[in-house]
Design an enzyme around this catalytic site. Structure first.
Site, short mmCIF file in Angstrom:
data_model
loop_
_atom_site.label_atom_id
_atom_site.label_comp_id
_atom_site.label_asym_id
_atom_site.label_seq_id
_atom_site.Cartn_x
_atom_site.Cartn_y
_atom_site.Cartn_z
N CYS A 103 3.87 -1.67 15.99
CA CYS A 103 3.21 -0.93 14.91
C CYS A 103 2.23 -1.83 14.17
O CYS A 103 2.54 -3.00 13.88
CB CYS A 103 4.27 -0.40 13.95
SG CYS A 103 3.62 0.41 12.48
N CYS A 183 10.51 3.41 8.39
CA CYS A 183 9.55 2.45 7.86
C CYS A 183 10.19 1.72 6.70
O CYS A 183 10.72 2.35 5.78
CB CYS A 183 8.27 3.16 7.40
SG CYS A 183 7.02 2.02 6.75
N GLN A 288 -2.12 3.49 -7.57
CA GLN A 288 -1.66 2.17 -7.15
C GLN A 288 -0.57 2.32 -6.09
O GLN A 288 0.17 3.30 -6.07
CB GLN A 288 -1.12 1.38 -8.34
CG GLN A 288 -2.18 0.92 -9.31
CD GLN A 288 -3.08 -0.19 -8.76
OE1 GLN A 288 -2.72 -0.89 -7.83
NE2 GLN A 288 -4.26 -0.34 -9.34
N CYS A 407 -7.83 -6.17 -5.45
CA CYS A 407 -7.03 -6.11 -4.23
C CYS A 407 -7.68 -6.95 -3.13
O CYS A 407 -7.31 -6.82 -1.96
CB CYS A 407 -6.86 -4.66 -3.77
SG CYS A 407 -8.42 -3.81 -3.43
#
Length: 449
Positions: A103, A183, A288, A407
């Site tokens: 993945c 996940c 966020q 970010c």
């Protein structure tokens, strides 16, 4: 680096009549080599340097002695395939997720916690050092917990006429999709949606048709945006509305190309709490990545705002920082280019007269220094491209406190240099890891003059 891997043809070499010694450039082939990883690159791949070129090898750690095969050109070197770990490096750990290694959602689960923290800090300190800010005060790294990320974009594909649909994340190198069963990054509320999406897309996707599905876990439920190649007809709209009902979605929308997000069914408001204020997030609106990460950013901003009476919140979105500041008694001017986000912010601020908002493209038309001078504080939280034009205006202003949220450490370092050259002092930088096991790092920094 790249220059050392090709024949020198620069003016200096031609004028001097001397050739630089050349490395023999590695050709992509089936040849298997033994190499040792020396460091991890910016995207999470292990890097091995040698006489034959630079190799980028996923799923490796510094100190790994490996057998690898070069696959394709990659930046200043070659992407390589890991064949065998001959001798593991000291920072290697067993990944928690069974999908890891195939993945593409995570790239660093194979690192020990300490090696991962060191690598994340390097992602921040190296760009700062390159712009002459190596002495910046770096606060301890704040890390969110696994299963806390509340937004994700999945890929969906129906491989063939006789096949069902698969839903998951794309592999790191290639176009295949990993059909997710679990996940370790996403909030648990998203997991039951995956089998429901497979059932939906098995009935509406054409063979080999592939789409994207964005999912946000809001406070009032899941908000889903389905990328679709054309405006849906009545039958498809009814199918999607029925799916939203059965899956108990808060809202389901479609996005056709680069057009606006079109809500198909809104079963209840997509509410998100910023401070004590509940905002109805617009379809496709920004949020966020995690509640914990957002709380860490807000706490740093609130601390920097101590004693301030006015602030400009630039790239404000729907008000994640605006409302906590306003609730502390600070007059806030919120600015963003997204009309829907500003409309949602304005509607939620009805009971807060100290909040006003403006729709404005801060890349094309940043707030000028003279406009900024009426504020005691400015917060800016731009996209990954950073805010060069706005930073230049801030550098010429009289604002005493600037808080930068970013970010992207690379563009943050560039913008920080602009502010420091304009007379600001970089007081602190706090890294916030809310994109677990990936190459992305959030940060919040305080500048004063």
């Amino acid at each position: 680096m790249a220059e050392a891997m090709r024949v020198s043809a620069g003016k200096r070499g031609a004028a001097s009549g001397h050739r630089r010694p050349q490395r023999r450039q590695l050709a992509v082939s089936s040849e298997v080599m033994e190499v040792t990883v020396t460091r991890i690159g910016a995207q999470g791949d292990g890097i091995a340097d040698g006489d034959r070129g630079r190799l980028y090898i996923p799923l490796t750690v510094p100190g790994d002695r490996l057998r690898v095969r070069a696959l394709s050109r990659h930046g200043d070197g070659f992407a390589a395939e890991l064949i065998q770990v001959l001798d593991p490096g000291p920072g290697r750990s067993a990944p928690p997720c069974p999908h890891f290694g195939h993945c593409g959602g995570c790239s660093l689960q194979h690192l020990t916690a300490e090696a991962y923290r060191r690598w994340l800090l390097d992602r921040l300190t190296e760009p700062l050092a390159r712009v002459g800010l190596a002495d910046a005060a770096i606060a301890p790294l704040l890390q969110t917990q696994p299963r806390s990320r509340r937004r994700a974009t999945f890929s969906a594909l129906r491989p063939g006429a006789a096949a069902g649909a698969i839903v998951g994340f794309q592999v790191s190198r290639g176009h295949a999709i990993v059909d997710l069963s679990d996940c370790h990054v996403l909030v648990p509320a998203m997991m039951p949606l995956l089998p429901a999406l497979r059932s939906l897309f098995a009935g509406i996707l054409l063979p080999r048709q592939r789409i994207d599905v964005a999912v946000t876990a809001a406070d009032t439920g899941l908000d889903v945006v389905v990328g679709w190649p054309a405006s849906p007809d009545l039958a498809l709209r009814e199918t999607l509305a029925s799916f939203a009902e059965n899956a108990d979605l808060a809202r389901l929308s479609v996005l056709v190309g680069d057009g606006p997000v079109e809500p198909i069914v809104g079963r209840r408001g997509v509410g998100v709490r910023f401070g004590r204020t509940v905002v109805s997030l617009p379809a496709g609106g920004f949020l966020q990545a995690s509640r914990e990460g957002e709380a860490a950013l807000v706490a740093a901003i609130r601390a920097a705002a101590e004693g301030r009476r006015s602030a400009a919140d630039l790239f404000a979105g729907a008000g994640a920082f605006t409302f906590p500041l306003a609730e502390a008694g600070i007059r806030v001017h919120a600015v963003d280019a997204d009309r829907a986000a500003i409309a949602a912010l304005t509607a939620a601020a009805g009971g807060l007269p100290q909040v006003n908002a403006e729709v404005r493209d801060l890349f094309a038309r940043p707030l000028r220094a003279d406009e900024l001078n009426c504020f005691e504080m400015v917060i800016f939280d731009p996209p990954r491209a950073g805010a060069r034009a706005q930073a230049e205006q801030l550098a010429g202003s009289k604002v005493t406190v600037v808080v930068a949220v970013s970010c992207n450490p690379q563009t943050f370092a560039r913008d920080a240099r602009i502010l420091v050259d304009g007379g600001y002092r970089l007081d602190s930088v706090t890294p916030v890891d809310q994109f677990l096991w990936s190459a992305h790092l959030e940060l919040v920094a305080v500048f004063r003059r």
